[in-house]
Write a protein that holds these residues in place. Structure first.
Motif, PDB file in Angstrom:
ATOM      1  N   ILE A  54      15.666  36.919  50.617  1.00  0.00           N
ATOM      2  CA  ILE A  54      16.321  36.715  51.913  1.00  0.00           C
ATOM      3  C   ILE A  54      17.664  37.441  51.936  1.00  0.00           C
ATOM      4  N   ALA A  55      18.411  37.347  50.836  1.00  0.00           N
ATOM      5  CA  ALA A  55      19.723  37.994  50.763  1.00  0.00           C
ATOM      6  C   ALA A  55      19.602  39.502  50.913  1.00  0.00           C
ATOM      7  N   ALA A  56      18.580  40.086  50.301  1.00  0.00           N
ATOM      8  CA  ALA A  56      18.393  41.539  50.423  1.00  0.00           C
ATOM      9  C   ALA A  56      18.094  41.928  51.863  1.00  0.00           C
ATOM     10  N   GLU A  57      17.264  41.139  52.545  1.00  0.00           N
ATOM     11  CA  GLU A  57      16.936  41.445  53.942  1.00  0.00           C
ATOM     12  C   GLU A  57      18.144  41.222  54.847  1.00  0.00           C
ATOM     13  N   ALA A  58      18.885  40.153  54.621  1.00  0.00           N
ATOM     14  CA  ALA A  58      20.067  39.868  55.441  1.00  0.00           C
ATOM     15  C   ALA A  58      21.136  40.929  55.231  1.00  0.00           C
ATOM     16  N   SER A  59      21.260  41.432  54.018  1.00  0.00           N
ATOM     17  CA  SER A  59      22.266  42.462  53.728  1.00  0.00           C
ATOM     18  C   SER A  59      22.014  43.713  54.547  1.00  0.00           C
ATOM     19  N   GLN A  60      20.750  44.063  54.718  1.00  0.00           N
ATOM     20  CA  GLN A  60      20.427  45.244  55.521  1.00  0.00           C
ATOM     21  C   GLN A  60      20.850  45.054  56.971  1.00  0.00           C
ATOM     22  N   GLN A  61      20.679  43.835  57.485  1.00  0.00           N
ATOM     23  CA  GLN A  61      21.074  43.561  58.871  1.00  0.00           C
ATOM     24  C   GLN A  61      22.580  43.587  59.046  1.00  0.00           C
ATOM     25  N   MET A  62      23.298  43.017  58.077  1.00  0.00           N
ATOM     26  CA  MET A  62      24.744  42.848  58.220  1.00  0.00           C
ATOM     27  C   MET A  62      25.530  44.122  57.956  1.00  0.00           C
ATOM     28  N   GLY A  63      24.969  45.005  57.149  1.00  0.00           N
ATOM     29  CA  GLY A  63      25.750  46.159  56.725  1.00  0.00           C
ATOM     30  C   GLY A  63      26.725  45.796  55.621  1.00  0.00           C
ATOM     31  N   HIS A  64      26.644  44.590  55.134  1.00  0.00           N
ATOM     32  CA  HIS A  64      27.426  44.101  53.993  1.00  0.00           C
ATOM     33  C   HIS A  64      26.491  43.270  53.125  1.00  0.00           C
ATOM     34  N   GLN A  65      26.912  43.012  51.899  1.00  0.00           N
ATOM     35  CA  GLN A  65      26.059  42.291  50.972  1.00  0.00           C
ATOM     36  C   GLN A  65      26.125  40.784  51.203  1.00  0.00           C
ATOM     37  N   LEU A  66      24.947  40.139  51.135  1.00  0.00           N
ATOM     38  CA  LEU A  66      24.885  38.692  51.013  1.00  0.00           C
ATOM     39  C   LEU A  66      24.687  38.423  49.530  1.00  0.00           C
ATOM     40  N   ILE A  67      25.734  37.943  48.880  1.00  0.00           N
ATOM     41  CA  ILE A  67      25.757  37.771  47.434  1.00  0.00           C
ATOM     42  C   ILE A  67      25.293  36.363  47.078  1.00  0.00           C
ATOM     43  N   VAL A  68      24.326  36.270  46.185  1.00  0.00           N
ATOM     44  CA  VAL A  68      23.824  34.974  45.720  1.00  0.00           C
ATOM     45  C   VAL A  68      24.607  34.571  44.478  1.00  0.00           C
ATOM     46  N   GLU A  69      25.216  33.388  44.528  1.00  0.00           N
ATOM     47  CA  GLU A  69      26.004  32.878  43.407  1.00  0.00           C
ATOM     48  C   GLU A  69      25.456  31.515  42.996  1.00  0.00           C
ATOM     49  N   ASN A  70      25.085  31.377  41.745  1.00  0.00           N
ATOM     50  CA  ASN A  70      24.521  30.124  41.231  1.00  0.00           C
ATOM     51  C   ASN A  70      25.616  29.269  40.612  1.00  0.00           C
ATOM     52  N   ARG A  71      25.719  28.034  41.095  1.00  0.00           N
ATOM     53  CA  ARG A  71      26.678  27.060  40.533  1.00  0.00           C
ATOM     54  C   ARG A  71      25.959  25.727  40.333  1.00  0.00           C
TER      55      ARG A  71
END
Length: 326
Positions: A54-71
């Motif tokens: 999902i993050a990879a697909e959203a990043s293409q739409q936004m023109g910026h990265q959606l970074i996944v961070e695990n906590r």
């Protein structure tokens, strides 16, 4: 009504005015940099895999990265607190779920408010659950299971993935709905619970279908029912608990995106639309199918309503099952 649900009623009223999935005018300026979404569990699991696609697909739409961070840790509280304390600008998000926002408030002393501290963005997906028995068990149907519970001294045991897990809650729902003699056996996670059930040391368990699939395929576990009112498309011959007369045995384990409370409504709406478009892509649908998950997106108001319903339902269930912390 719980204090959480009371707060949610106000939140629903506020979010109802938001545009459902359309990207508002702010989409021209937001986001202006990378966005981080915080996950409350370790990398590598099925949910983590789905969010990374999902993050990879959203990043293409936004023109910026959606970074996944695990906590991971503390039942999701570490990640929740991190996002709660983040700036309310839409650049730090939380991938919450039924545990963090509806179950944990009644099972542990959490340090965040699932309603007041977060702005709902959108649902993402849910996992159907299946009722499984050991592959060599004489139990073939739900009727067989209930009969065995009545006949065996001490009743039956059911494995759970831990306190407040879907397996525990569904098992308690089945016990309360049927009056059958059943006792929960907690394990540290789904892997050990499935292993002990497959070897026959435990009589049955509820689990997401994804983790059980390899056991079912090799014959060490057998599915005798699925939760909800309808059969699952990938298990068309297995009856639902709804059609068997127990529609109340149906705890949906959902995942959704939240922002810190106070995030502007136009930012929330923009994010909601971005995620909806990402989930609809073939790449995301493929990874959802691979993990036996179902996509379900909606507007912020729909997510607020879901949280309110689940909080009320879990307050009742945890109290009736005798597992509420206070």
């Amino acid at each position: 009504m719980t204090r959480f649900a009371t707060l949610t009623s106000s939140l629903i009223a506020a979010t109802a005015l938001m545009a459902p999935l359309a990207l508002p005018a702010l989409a021209d300026t937001f986001p202006e940099r990378d966005v981080t979404i915080v996950l409350p569990f370790p990398p590598g699991g099925g949910t983590d895999q789905v969010m990374r696609v999902i993050a990879a697909e959203a990043s293409q739409q936004m023109g910026h990265q959606l970074i996944v961070e695990n906590r991971p840790g503390a039942g999701g509280s570490i990640a929740a607190m991190y996002v709660k304390n983040a700036a309310a600008d839409g650049y730090t998000l939380f991938f919450g779920n039924a545990s963090t926002h509806a179950i944990n408030p009644y099972l542990m002393n959490i340090t965040y408010d699932p309603v007041a501290d977060f702005a709902p963005v959108t649902e993402i997906m849910l996992f159907p659950h299946v009722l499984v028995v050991p592959g060599d068990s004489e139990i073939q149907t739900l009727d067989d299971l209930l009969a065995a519970a009545a006949e065996r001294p001490g009743g039956l045991s059911f494995a759970t993935q831990g306190l407040g897990s879907g397996g525990q809650l569904l098992g308690e729902q089945l016990r309360l709905a049927t009056g059958a003699d059943m006792v929960a056996v907690p394990f540290q996670g789904g892997g050990p619970a499935l292993l002990e059930t497959s070897t026959g040391r435990v009589d049955f368990m509820f689990s997401g279908y994804g983790p059980t699939r390899s056991f079912v395929n090799d014959g060490t576990l057998r599915v005798i029912a699925v939760t909800g009112s309808e059969r699952l498309p990938f298990l068309p011959n297995v009856p639902s608990l709804g059609e068997l007369g127990y529609p109340q045995v149906n705890k949906e384990f959902w995942f959704a995106v939240f922002a810190p409370a106070g995030t502007p409504e136009d930012v929330v709406n923009t994010l909601s639309g971005i995620f909806a478009q990402a989930v609809a892509t073939p790449a995301v649908q493929e990874v959802l199918d691979a993990n036996a998950a179902t996509a379900r997106v909606g507007d912020p108001a729909a997510l607020a309503e879901l949280v309110a319903r689940d909080l009320e339902a879990m307050e009742v269930l945890t109290r009736e099952a005798g597992i509420a912390a206070n």
